[in-house]
Every structure is written in structure tokens, then in C-alpha cells.
Design a protein around this motif. Structure first.
Motif, mmCIF file in Angstrom:
data_model
loop_
_atom_site.group_PDB
_atom_site.id
_atom_site.type_symbol
_atom_site.label_atom_id
_atom_site.label_comp_id
_atom_site.label_asym_id
_atom_site.label_seq_id
_atom_site.Cartn_x
_atom_site.Cartn_y
_atom_site.Cartn_z
ATOM 1 N N UNK A 175 15.754 52.209 13.423
ATOM 2 C CA UNK A 175 16.904 51.316 13.417
ATOM 3 C C UNK A 175 17.130 50.643 12.089
ATOM 4 N N UNK A 176 16.078 50.554 11.262
ATOM 5 C CA UNK A 176 16.197 49.946 9.939
ATOM 6 C C UNK A 176 16.540 50.966 8.866
ATOM 7 N N UNK A 177 16.683 52.239 9.280
ATOM 8 C CA UNK A 177 17.044 53.281 8.319
ATOM 9 C C UNK A 177 15.866 54.007 7.688
ATOM 10 N N UNK A 178 14.645 53.653 8.073
ATOM 11 C CA UNK A 178 13.469 54.340 7.538
ATOM 12 C C UNK A 178 13.431 55.781 8.039
ATOM 13 N N UNK A 179 13.049 56.698 7.173
ATOM 14 C CA UNK A 179 12.954 58.112 7.519
ATOM 15 C C UNK A 179 11.483 58.503 7.688
ATOM 16 N N UNK A 180 11.184 59.159 8.792
ATOM 17 C CA UNK A 180 9.831 59.677 9.025
ATOM 18 C C UNK A 180 9.935 61.190 9.105
ATOM 19 N N UNK A 181 9.216 61.870 8.241
ATOM 20 C CA UNK A 181 9.187 63.328 8.222
ATOM 21 C C UNK A 181 7.885 63.798 8.846
ATOM 22 N N UNK A 182 7.972 64.759 9.778
ATOM 23 C CA UNK A 182 6.777 65.203 10.495
ATOM 24 C C UNK A 182 6.889 66.680 10.844
ATOM 25 N N UNK A 183 5.734 67.343 10.850
ATOM 26 C CA UNK A 183 5.711 68.738 11.286
ATOM 27 C C UNK A 183 6.012 68.841 12.771
#
Length: 509
Positions: free
Chosen positions: A219-227
Motif C-alpha cells: 500500500x505504500x508503493x514498496x516493490x517486493x520481487x520474489x521467485x
């Protein structure tokens, strides 16, 4: 019930405050596996993956172990009311055996994990009982005992229990357990951190893009990249497979009171009668145990007078266990799958990197631990004997579950259409008492209006941000609830419980 004496708060949360929050990630994040949800399923999955060498981040919208798992009655049992005879009839004896084995192994695994991590979680061996008082249900109980025994459980049909009232019959299953779920899960979270896992609270995930890799957005715009991504939010907040058509949410009320040890029944009890009644006790202090009584289930947003339901449950407890002074009362929420078996595995038929765990039907503790182990097997290339049993993509059961599926969809349609029809009587702002809420038409909009105890009025949109059903107010719990899929919102519109991820829009009065 003495409203002043009974705290509207889960006993598990009240006796183990959460402490300092784990802050959200300070910036974008890359990890092997992102687990969305910090309850029993999410934390169990993270723990299993870390032990197999995967890097894991747990993303919890609120506080870990404070949602559904923090409001459970905390029974660890493989005897899930009347499940085995139905499984034997609808999916065969082998499916019943796999169900019993997977749930039993989950209980043993939890005991081993508590020992390994040194978690003092009030673990107690206990016998599970499913009982009925109606003689007309004895044949049903006999069939369940036979099916459960055939499935591998130490089950037997009996006519005597430790309850303070007679029963027509019961299914007795020994070697089950009960514990303090918060103590177990917060200890598990510490173990996750010690293994290098990351735990983030106050981190609501609002978007998922599947791919290689997957990308999540908070919701804060943080991006999490995950396999890989695991959706363990109890009710899936991302539903590419339309699982909401196969899930029915229900709330159930809980009251708790100290009782002399001599009056405390031994074991864990449940009956499908009387709109369900569940009884267990927990350690309290010398000479006393905490009597925990659960029941009065209803669809969120469609429960009528919830306060009256609390009173009814309290009267039942006093009628059967004598004079009680209630210390706590709370509510829990469960999701029933239309074929009574949880949905654990790939999110949808084309999903390669996203797993889901949902539909535990009131048995989320053993189910969540089982799900963590099963999902870990999926993501690390190991075979599991019960993958097909729980696979969300299962097709054969869709035909078998058609009556339940259609009943659920009819209920959703009734609310989606009926709640929009003009009411015969329309309340006004003047009708709202302090602490009350109602859906009103203001300025051409359907508004959910709440009056604070100090008289201040607050209005938000009455349209649920999940799929657009109209919310209703639960006065006892001070929450707006969606009767279609179970989303819950605070009076100010903020999300309390999914599948909704966005708050109700603010409205001017």
C-alpha cells in the motif's frame, strides 16, 4: 453476561501482548519466497522453507498472530467434527486416510517444533469429542467413528463423556492436543528470524504480478520481487482462480470464564447441533481453568443482533456449567470450502510460482501447519502423498460440491441484489444511537454511517471494495462487514480483514 466484566478481546492476545512492531521494509526488496500473511499458515510455511535453505520474507498487513489465528479456540485435532464419513462417501476411503494422516502429522510436527525451539506454549495432550444430544443422530456418529477408525485415527463411538449433561452419543478420538496459539506462533516467529527470515508488520500487499520473477506491491508503493509467492491471508486477497466462489465465510462467537478445576471438563468437545457448540478449557491458575465456549455462527454482515448472540451463548454456558463470571469474549472467522476440504497448492491452473492456503473450515491450526509443510514440498520439488487431496485445481469435486456451490452463490446473489433494493423503512441520522451504525442514503450515495460514543458522526461508502457488495454494521464488534465474502472494516473504513485490500471511501455528511 456482565458487559463490563467481559473484555471484548481474545484471551490469547490479552495474555500475550504483541510487543514492539516489526516495521515495514524501508525500500524495495528481493527474496526467494514472499509469504503474504503472518498467521499459522504463513509462519509455518516460512519456517519450513527456511529450514530447506530458502530466503523468506513474511509480509503481514497488521500484527503477526493477531488475526484469525489470534482469535481461534486453539484445538489441535485431526477429528474435524463429522468429516471422515463424508470423505469416504464422496472421495473414497483413500482420501479419508490421507486427510487423517496429513492432519495427524501436522499435530506431531507442531509438538516437535515447540520442543526444538523451546517454546512454552501451554501444550496439553487432549482427547477430542464430537457429540450429539439428539438420538436421531446416533447412526451418523457411529458411521463417523467407523470412518475415522478406518482412516487411521484412534476413534470409537461412546455414550458417556466428561460433559455435565447427557449425550446420545459421541465420537471419541484420543491423542490430540491443545495449546496457546500466540505463544507458539510468536516463538515460531523468533525462530524464523534466527534462521535469517525477515518478518514485516504493517505491510499490506495490494497487488501481485505473476511471472519470473513475481512482483508484489504494498500500500505504500514498496516493490517486493520474489521467485515464488505464498498467499496465506486466510481468505485469498488475490484470486485469479475465482476461489471466492468456493468459499463461504462465517463468524463464530466465543465466551470465556474462570471455572474451578473440579468443574472443568477434560478434553475438547464440539457438536454440530444448536448452531454449533464447542467447549474446551485452558490452564489459568492454581485451582482454576479457563472455560472457553464457542458457537452461534453466522455469515459476516448477516448476523442480526450480535450482542443478543453473545448473550445466548453465555446463557448456554451458565445453564450447563453453573454460575460464571465471564472474563473475555471475542469472535473468530472461518472459511468453509464447498467440499469441506482446504484448498492448498497452486493458486490457479496456470500458476507456476504462486501458492495459496485457504478454506480450513474452522480447523486452521492443524490445517495451517499441514499447509506450510505441503507448500514447502511444492516449492522445493518434493512429492507429497496428499497434494491431490488439497489441490485447489481439483476438478472432480466441483461436480460433487455443486449443491453447496449453488447455495453459496445464491446467498451472495441475494445480498448483492437484495441489499440494493429500496428498504420499506429508511433510518435517518437522528435514529443512530451512540455506538451504532447503519447504511443510509445521503446526497445520492449509499453511505455507511457510524455515530461514536461521543456523538460524532462518520460516513464512508457502503460498498465493499472487494467485489461491491453492501456492508452491514456489527454493533457488538464495532465493524462494517461484507455479507458476501467476509471483508471487515473499522468504523473509519480502514480494512480489518480481507479479502478487501482497500479501505471504504470517505463520504461527507
Amino acid at each position: 453476561m456482565d458487559q463490563q466484566a467481559a473484555t471484548l478481546r481474545s484471551y490469547w492476545i490479552d495474555t500475550l501482548p504483541p510487543g514492539d512492531p516489526a516495521p515495514p521494509p524501508e525500500g524495495d526488496l528481493t527474496v526467494d519466497v514472499a509469504v503474504v500473511g503472518g498467521g499459522i499458515a504463513g509462519l509455518s510455511t516460512a519456517w519450513e522453507l527456511l529450514r530447506r535453505g530458502r530466503g523468506v520474507a513474511v509480509l503481514e498487513a497488521d500484527r503477526i498472530a493477531a488475526g484469525v489465528t489470534g482469535h481461534t479456540t486453539a484445538k489441535l485435532s485431526a477429528q474435524h467434527t463429522l468429516i471422515y464419513d463424508r470423505l469416504r462417501r464422496t472421495r473414497g476411503a483413500e482420501a479419508a486416510r490421507l486427510y487423517a494422516r496429513s492432519q495427524t502429522e501436522a499435530i506431531r510436527h507442531a509438538a516437535g517444533t515447540a520442543d526444538e525451539l523451546g517454546i512454552d506454549c501451554d501444550w496439553e495432550p487432549a482427547t477430542a469429542w464430537t457429540y450429539a444430544r439428539d438420538p436421531g443422530r446416533v447412526s451418523e456418529l457411529r458411521a463417523e467413528a467407523e470412518a475415522a477408525r478406518e482412516a487411521g485415527l484412534p476413534a470409537e463411538f461412546v455414550t458417556e463423556t466428561d460433559l455435565p449433561f447427557p449425550v446420545a452419543g459421541a465420537v471419541r478420538v484420543a491423542d490430540q492436543a491443545q495449546f496457546h496459539p500466540r505463544k507458539y506462533l510468536l516463538g515460531l516467529a523468533d525462530g524464523i528470524r534466527r534462521l535469517g527470515g525477515q518478518v514485516y508488520e504493517g505491510t499490506r500487499v495490494v497487488a501481485l504480478k505473476e511471472g519470473e520473477p513475481c512482483r508484489l506491491t504494498t500500500g505504500e508503493g514498496t516493490q517486493i520481487t520474489a521467485d515464488a509467492v505464498v498467499v496465506a491471508t486466510h481468505y485469498p486477497v488475490f484470486d485469479r482462480a475465482l476461489l471466492f466462489t468456493r468459499l463461504s465465510p462465517r463468524r463464530e462467537l466465543v465466551v470465556a470464564a474462570p471455572v474451578d478445576t473440579a468443574r472443568a471438563p477434560e478434553g475438547m468437545y464440539i457438536t454440530p447441533e444448536e448452531n454449533t457448540r464447542s467447549v474446551r478449557t485452558a490452564p489459568l491458575r492454581d485451582g482454576e481453568r479457563l472455560l472457553i465456549v464457542t458457537g452461534e455462527h453466522f455469515m459476516p454482515g448477516a448476523g442480526g443482533d450480535t450482542e443478543e448472540r453473545f448473550e445466548k451463548l453465555a446463557r448456554w454456558a451458565r445453564e450447563h456449567f453453573g454460575e460464571l463470571t465471564f472474563s473475555h469474549r471475542w469472535a473468530t472467522q472461518d472459511n468453509d470450502s464447498t467440499d469441506s476440504v482446504p484448498l492448498v497448492g497452486p493458486l490457479h491452473p496456470g500458476s507456476r510460482h504462486v501458492q495459496v492456503a485457504t478454506g480450513f473450515g474452522g480447523w486452521g491450526l492443524s490445517g495451517g501447519i499441514m499447509a506450510g509443510r505441503l507448500i514447502c514440498d511444492h516449492l522445493t520439488g518434493r512429492e507429497s502423498a496428499w497434494s491431490d487431496l488439497y489441490d485447489p485445481r481439483r476438478i472432480a469435486s466441483v461436480v460433487r460440491e455443486a449443491p453447496a456451490f449453488l447455495k453459496h452463490q445464491a446467498s451472495v446473489a441475494r445480498h448483492f441484489v437484495g441489499d440494493r433494493l429500496p428498504a420499506t423503512t429508511r433510518p435517518s441520522l437522528d435514529d443512530l444511537a451512540p455506538g451504532d451504525g447503519a447504511v443510509l442514503h445521503l446526497g445520492g450515495h449509499r453511505c455507511a454511517v457510524h455515530r461514536d460514543e461521543d456523538g460524532t458522526l462518520r460516513a464512508v461508502s457502503a460498498t465493499c471494495t472487494h467485489l461491491g457488495c453492501v456492508v452491514a454494521f456489527n454493533r457488538a464488534e464495532q465493524a462494517w462487514e461484507c455479507p458476501c465474502h467476509g471483508s471487515r472494516f473499522a468504523p473509519d473504513g480502514s480494512v480489518v480483514q480481507g479479502p478487501a485490500v482497500r479501505p471504504l471511501e470517505q463520504r461527507d455528511i
